[in-house]
Scaffold this active site. Structure first.
Site, short mmCIF file in Angstrom:
data_model
loop_
_atom_site.label_atom_id
_atom_site.label_comp_id
_atom_site.label_asym_id
_atom_site.label_seq_id
_atom_site.Cartn_x
_atom_site.Cartn_y
_atom_site.Cartn_z
N LYS A 147 -27.46 -5.42 -0.52
CA LYS A 147 -27.15 -6.77 -1.02
C LYS A 147 -26.21 -6.63 -2.21
O LYS A 147 -26.31 -5.68 -2.99
CB LYS A 147 -28.46 -7.46 -1.43
CG LYS A 147 -28.32 -8.91 -1.83
CD LYS A 147 -29.70 -9.53 -2.06
CE LYS A 147 -29.65 -10.97 -2.49
NZ LYS A 147 -30.99 -11.56 -2.65
N SER A 174 -32.06 -15.77 -0.14
CA SER A 174 -30.69 -15.53 -0.50
C SER A 174 -30.08 -14.28 0.14
O SER A 174 -28.85 -14.15 0.16
CB SER A 174 -30.58 -15.41 -2.02
OG SER A 174 -31.30 -14.29 -2.48
N SER A 208 -36.59 -14.32 -0.80
CA SER A 208 -35.24 -14.03 -0.31
C SER A 208 -35.12 -12.89 0.68
O SER A 208 -34.05 -12.69 1.24
CB SER A 208 -34.30 -13.76 -1.48
OG SER A 208 -33.87 -14.98 -1.99
N1 GLN Z 1 -34.84 -19.42 -2.59
C1 GLN Z 1 -35.41 -19.00 -3.84
C2 GLN Z 1 -34.50 -19.38 -4.97
O1 GLN Z 1 -33.56 -20.01 -4.72
C3 GLN Z 1 -35.69 -17.54 -3.81
C4 GLN Z 1 -34.53 -16.71 -4.09
C5 GLN Z 1 -34.85 -15.27 -4.11
O2 GLN Z 1 -35.92 -14.82 -3.68
N2 GLN Z 1 -33.93 -14.51 -4.67
O3 GLN Z 1 -34.73 -19.06 -6.10
#
Ligand code: GLN
Length: 468
Positions: A73, A148, A172
């Protein structure tokens, strides 16, 4: 196509070179360019690494991951390579060092094929907030892949790489795994070092693993986990071994299964599993978890507070992007941050600054900390009575790109995953089914802290009892 580490091992043993495995991966990436899974492909360094590894293979000195193609990532540092957290503010910034977790995989001769697209600073549930444009779901490219870590999920699901690393602050890794038919593990908080992971919400962040089978999750987990002197929150103790002779004890959470947002088909399939397990010689219990509705708000108060502090370092002076149209220090900060951060990141920084501000701190931040403690206590109580909790990973399947723009609706995509980040427990999403809309969905298993071995054993059991 090489989908798993076992496939790669097989190929290497029968004389395929690491160099040709890299070429296969590069041509797949080229064919899948429209999915926008990669921010950058490291063709040159991957090819160089493969040549060195081929020599090692000949000499019999190659590591356990020789030939394995790894995607990272775009928030994981790899020395000498760019890293941007999919943000303009870090555009053209180069890592000065390598993340510990990544180094442990490089030491075993994994080949890093590139950096994977994601939501900006890992803030999002759809991989649409990236400065480099949205990632598309490989199963249906009109749909989001989740986020994400959308690029990490798509790259593994479509065979562009064997395994990938993502990060999971609120879901994410597990949520995109659910939407791309892959396995996604978020380990116990502290189990994997965060050194070299660009910080979002430091008390939630964990590097997570994507793979096309459970065994690969185990392999990567075993090689990366453990104490790192560069991360004071990393856990020194070894993960707890699991006694496989013990009778299985599964738990289900009433409020999760009755949640109004839960898709009927997903609900039905989880209930079918529950029924099937009840017929086996295993214990199945149901528990009430009354805090479910408070988890998403708690997560967003605490994670934005932490983000507002973590992201203050991106000031146009220390890293990456600097606004050209600024006079003096103050204007440089202001303009660089205004121009460098995207809308969602700015929204989170402002929310986080607000909940930490004098007069609101107790009402929001302190209160959310209290809810976090209650949720931790209640979950630990449940794990005294049961080994693994089962929930859907997501309340729905992936949706069309651009179809949800209301931030609150997007925040609700994490409804079942934030639990494990708030409490620190490990959780995994395993492929569970296909919806009549053609999109996949996952099943989430959660266990007590440091019990990843048990979590994977139970995942195998579910596959054995139910998926065959
Ligand atoms: N969707 C969640 C957020 O927007 C989780 C994001 C993540 O786990 N990095 O914060």
């Amino acid at each position: 196509m090489f989908r798993t580490i076992a496939d790669i091992k097989h190929a290497i043993e029968s004389g395929t070179s690491a160099a040709s495995i890299v070429e296969e991966s590069l041509s797949r990436i080229k064919k899948s360019k429209h999915l926008n899974a990669f921010v950058e492909v490291f063709s040159d360094t991957a090819r160089e690494a493969a040549l060195k590894i081929d020599v090692k293979i000949k000499n019999g000195t190659a590591g356990k991951l020789a030939g394995v193609i790894l995607g990272i990532k775009d928030n994981i540092c790899y020395e000498g390579h760019k890293v941007s957290a999919a943000s303009k503010i870090l555009d053209s910034f180069q890592s000065l060092y390598t993340a510990t977790v990544l180094q442990r995989l490089l030491d075993e001769d994994a080949i890093v094929i590139g950096r994977l697209n994601c939501d900006e600073f890992a803030m999002g549930s759809t991989s649409e907030t990236s400065f480099y444009g949205p990632v598309k779901n490989n199963i249906n490219s009109n749909f989001v892949p989740g986020g994400s870590s959308g690029g990490s999920a798509v790259a593994v699901s479509s065979g562009m790489c064997t395994v990938s690393l993502g990060s999971d602050t609120g879901g994410s890794v597990r949520q995109p795994a659910s939407w791309t038919n892959t396995f996604g593990l978020k380990p116990t908080y502290g189990r994997l070092s965060r050194y070299g992971l660009i910080a979002y919400g430091s008390s939630f962040d964990q590097i997570g693993i994507f793979a096309n089978d459970l065994n690969d999750v185990k392999v990567i987990f075993d090689l990366t986990q453990g104490r790192d002197s560069m991360d004071s929150t990393s856990i020194a103790a070894e993960p707890l071994p699991y006694d496989r002779t013990r009778p299985l004890r599964f738990g289900f959470l009433t409020e999760y299964m009755n949640h109004e947002g839960l898709d009927v088909e997903i609900k039905e399939k989880v209930n079918l599993l529950k029924g099937a397990l009840e017929k086996e010689n295993v214990e199945v219990n149901e528990f009430s978890f009354p805090y479910l509705d408070y988890l998403v708000p708690t997560y967003y108060v605490l994670s934005t507070a932490e983000a507002s502090s973590n992201l203050s370092r991106f000031d146009g002076v220390h890293y990456g992007f600097r606004s050209g149209a600024a006079k003096g220090v103050e204007e440089t900060y202001k303009n660089s941050r205004s121009e460098g951060f995207g809308e969602e990141v700015k929204r989170r920084i402002m929310t986080g600054t607000f909940v930490l501000s004098h007069g609101y701190y107790d009402a929001y931040y302190t209160k959310a900390q209290k809810v976090r403690r209650l949720a931790q206590k209640a979950t630990n109580e449940i794990f005294k009575k049961v080994d693994v909790l089962i929930t859907p990973t997501t309340a729905s399947t992936a949706f069309e790109l651009g179809s949800i723009s209301d931030p609150v609706q997007l925040y609700l995509q994490d409804i079942f995953t934030v639990h494990a980040n708030i409490t620190g427990h490990p959780a995994i999403s395993i492929p569970f089914g296909e919806h009549t809309n053609g999109m996949p969905f996952g099943l989430q298993l959660m266990s007590a802290c440091n019990e990843e071995e048990k979590l994977m054993y139970y995942s195998e059991a579910v596959q054995k009892y139910f998926m065959k």
